[in-house]
Design a protein around this motif. Structure first.
Motif, PDB file in Angstrom:
ATOM      1  N   ALA A 165      -4.808  -4.295   1.237  1.00  0.00           N
ATOM      2  CA  ALA A 165      -5.482  -4.328  -0.065  1.00  0.00           C
ATOM      3  C   ALA A 165      -6.692  -3.409  -0.064  1.00  0.00           C
ATOM      4  O   ALA A 165      -6.939  -2.676  -1.040  1.00  0.00           O
ATOM      5  CB  ALA A 165      -5.892  -5.760  -0.411  1.00  0.00           C
ATOM      6  N   LEU A 166      -7.460  -3.405   1.011  1.00  0.00           N
ATOM      7  CA  LEU A 166      -8.596  -2.498   1.125  1.00  0.00           C
ATOM      8  C   LEU A 166      -8.143  -1.047   1.060  1.00  0.00           C
ATOM      9  O   LEU A 166      -8.771  -0.205   0.397  1.00  0.00           O
ATOM     10  CB  LEU A 166      -9.352  -2.739   2.438  1.00  0.00           C
ATOM     11  N   LYS A 167      -7.041  -0.745   1.734  1.00  0.00           N
ATOM     12  CA  LYS A 167      -6.541   0.634   1.743  1.00  0.00           C
ATOM     13  C   LYS A 167      -6.135   1.078   0.341  1.00  0.00           C
ATOM     14  O   LYS A 167      -6.314   2.251  -0.018  1.00  0.00           O
ATOM     15  CB  LYS A 167      -5.372   0.760   2.720  1.00  0.00           C
ATOM     16  N   MET A 168      -5.606   0.168  -0.466  1.00  0.00           N
ATOM     17  CA  MET A 168      -5.270   0.512  -1.847  1.00  0.00           C
ATOM     18  C   MET A 168      -6.530   0.772  -2.667  1.00  0.00           C
ATOM     19  O   MET A 168      -6.559   1.674  -3.513  1.00  0.00           O
ATOM     20  CB  MET A 168      -4.434  -0.599  -2.483  1.00  0.00           C
ATOM     21  N   MET A 169      -7.576  -0.011  -2.438  1.00  0.00           N
ATOM     22  CA  MET A 169      -8.832   0.221  -3.156  1.00  0.00           C
ATOM     23  C   MET A 169      -9.389   1.607  -2.849  1.00  0.00           C
ATOM     24  O   MET A 169      -9.969   2.268  -3.721  1.00  0.00           O
ATOM     25  CB  MET A 169      -9.853  -0.851  -2.764  1.00  0.00           C
ATOM     26  N   ASP A 219       0.860  -1.173   0.000  1.00  0.00           N
ATOM     27  CA  ASP A 219       0.000   0.000   0.000  1.00  0.00           C
ATOM     28  C   ASP A 219       0.902   1.231   0.000  1.00  0.00           C
ATOM     29  O   ASP A 219       2.137   1.107  -0.010  1.00  0.00           O
ATOM     30  CB  ASP A 219      -0.977  -0.018   1.178  1.00  0.00           C
ATOM     31  N   LEU A 220       0.321   2.427  -0.015  1.00  0.00           N
ATOM     32  CA  LEU A 220       1.139   3.627  -0.189  1.00  0.00           C
ATOM     33  C   LEU A 220       2.116   3.827   0.963  1.00  0.00           C
ATOM     34  O   LEU A 220       3.264   4.241   0.745  1.00  0.00           O
ATOM     35  CB  LEU A 220       0.246   4.868  -0.336  1.00  0.00           C
ATOM     36  N   GLU A 221       1.690   3.508   2.165  1.00  0.00           N
ATOM     37  CA  GLU A 221       2.583   3.640   3.317  1.00  0.00           C
ATOM     38  C   GLU A 221       3.793   2.720   3.171  1.00  0.00           C
ATOM     39  O   GLU A 221       4.940   3.130   3.400  1.00  0.00           O
ATOM     40  CB  GLU A 221       1.819   3.319   4.606  1.00  0.00           C
ATOM     41  N   ALA A 222       3.545   1.483   2.786  1.00  0.00           N
ATOM     42  CA  ALA A 222       4.647   0.532   2.634  1.00  0.00           C
ATOM     43  C   ALA A 222       5.525   0.897   1.436  1.00  0.00           C
ATOM     44  O   ALA A 222       6.750   0.739   1.482  1.00  0.00           O
ATOM     45  CB  ALA A 222       4.091  -0.884   2.469  1.00  0.00           C
ATOM     46  N   LEU A 223       4.913   1.401   0.363  1.00  0.00           N
ATOM     47  CA  LEU A 223       5.689   1.796  -0.809  1.00  0.00           C
ATOM     48  C   LEU A 223       6.566   3.007  -0.491  1.00  0.00           C
ATOM     49  O   LEU A 223       7.707   3.105  -0.960  1.00  0.00           O
ATOM     50  CB  LEU A 223       4.761   2.114  -1.982  1.00  0.00           C
ATOM     51  N   THR A 224       6.049   3.913   0.327  1.00  0.00           N
ATOM     52  CA  THR A 224       6.840   5.066   0.753  1.00  0.00           C
ATOM     53  C   THR A 224       8.069   4.618   1.537  1.00  0.00           C
ATOM     54  O   THR A 224       9.183   5.103   1.306  1.00  0.00           O
ATOM     55  CB  THR A 224       5.987   6.013   1.615  1.00  0.00           C
ATOM     56  N   ALA A 225       7.875   3.681   2.454  1.00  0.00           N
ATOM     57  CA  ALA A 225       9.001   3.161   3.234  1.00  0.00           C
ATOM     58  C   ALA A 225      10.016   2.481   2.316  1.00  0.00           C
ATOM     59  O   ALA A 225      11.236   2.612   2.509  1.00  0.00           O
ATOM     60  CB  ALA A 225       8.487   2.182   4.292  1.00  0.00           C
TER      61      ALA A 225
END
Length: 378
Positions: free
Chosen positions: A176-180, A8-14
């Motif tokens: 996955a929900l957070k990405m949606m 998700d965006l948080e993990a991709l940022t890290a």
């Protein structure tokens, strides 16, 4: 290689920070992946070349192989995805005049063992990863844009009603929900993302805190004795636990009601007396009937069940009892049953189908994925 569909965006940022990049680069990358369906870092034109070169050495964007695709006479499309180890999962796109709904799987198989569900009869293999859950949406959305020749978003609603019990795979489900929901990805409304559960009460409480979306609960019976038989999880989480948990979820839910799913089984749970019992159950825990709605689902028979679909007139009589009590009640229209894509049919004789179909469908998978990759470059 790290598959960026897992983040998700948080993990991709890290992840980008570990590469020495700033947050805005993660947002750009996230948009390329999810909004544009891009798999080639070279095509991500607004990323610095140095970052693109870094990514090519450590990461990829890779969805599951498509084993087969079937399109129903009513426009429903079902995909069979290879998730390795002899396991396959299924996803279903259901087009309607005012929406496009994607039904996603969260597990390979299911451990719940509900009597009326063919998926449960195949047994449980494993949880899907976050990337495998969101990868179904990623593939379907960008495939459908090309297939339907549309530039705008095709999928407006997602329902976690495919193979598996979503809340049993909570750790992978929530990202996955957070990405949606993320505006940099699919930008779906919380009201248009639905998690269906057979009643994992503790995880239901967590969902209300971590990522409240629309909720559908597989009820299927008005009392514990019958629900113990139809939905074995009820033995662990009886109605005395489940119903208050549903009422409590409303404090966090994006809608002011919970949907109860009720599979109509001939001579089992479809009498007027049982409909009246449901009305009393709802009133007892909600002190009114406005806090929920019922979705009556035609049973899709399969040989191992020993069950039969309620007759149409019986379903209408049952619905009338609920409606006259003030409960919003709908009868679900069966979609995709000619391709075994209707509710409760996502089982697929997995072992036999995998042995035969994966071997003969690699070329089709390559064609579908190549077409998607070509579309991403436009």
């Amino acid at each position: 290689m790290v598959n960026l569909l897992e983040f998700d965006l948080e993990a991709l940022t890290a992840f980008c920070e570990r590469l020495g990049e700033k947050r805005f680069r993660a947002v750009q990358l996230f948009r390329w992946i999810h909004q544009r369906g891009c798999t080639s870092f070279d095509d991500m034109s607004d990323l610095a070349k140095s970052l693109r070169d870094k990514l090519k050495g450590v990461a990829c964007v890779r969805a599951m192989d498509v084993v087969s695709q079937h399109e129903s006479a009513d426009g429903t499309i079902k995909w069979l995805f290879d998730v390795g180890g002899g396991n396959v999962i299924e996803s279903v796109f259901i087009p309607e005049d005012d929406r496009g709904t994607l039904c996603l799987s969260t597990q390979a198989g299911c451990a719940m063992g509900c009597r009326f569900c063919s998926t449960g009869h195949q047994g449980f293999s494993r949880n899907l990863t976050t990337g495998e859950i969101i990868g179904q949406l990623w593939f379907a959305e960008h495939f459908l844009r090309k297939h339907l020749k549309r530039d705008e978003r095709v999928i407006s609603n997602t329902v976690m009603m495919g193979m598996g019990e979503p809340l049993q795979n909570y750790a992978a489900l929530v990202p996955a929900l957070k990405m949606m929901l993320d505006d940099h990805a699919y930008g779906l409304s919380r009201r248009r993302v639905t998690v269906s559960t057979s009643g994992l009460v503790k995880k239901l409480e967590l969902l209300g805190q971590d990522c409240p979306v629309a909720l559908a609960v597989s009820l299927h019976a008005p009392n514990n004795a019958l629900r113990d038989y139809l939905v074995p999880l009820n033995i662990k989480h009886p109605l005395e636990e489940l119903m208050p948990a549903c009422v409590n979820y409303l404090a966090h839910a994006p809608r002011d009601f919970i949907t109860f799913e009720y599979c109509m089984l001939d001579g089992v749970n479809d009498s007027d007396a049982q409909a009246h019992e449901l009305v009393q159950l709802v009133k007892h825990y909600g002190h009114s009937v406005s806090w929920c709605k019922f979705n009556l689902i035609p049973f899709n028979p399969f040989p191992a069940s020993g069950l039969h679909r309620s007759k149409p007139e019986r379903v209408l009589a049952f619905a009338k009892v609920l409606s006259e009590a003030g409960i919003t009640t709908t009868v679900r229209k069966t979609r995709g049953d000619d391709i075994d894509a209707a509710c409760g049919q996502l089982a697929g004789d997995v072992v036999d189908r995998t042995r035969v179909t994966i071997r003969i469908a690699r070329q089709r998978s390559a064609e579908l994925n190549a077409g998607l990759a070509t579309d991403a470059k436009i």
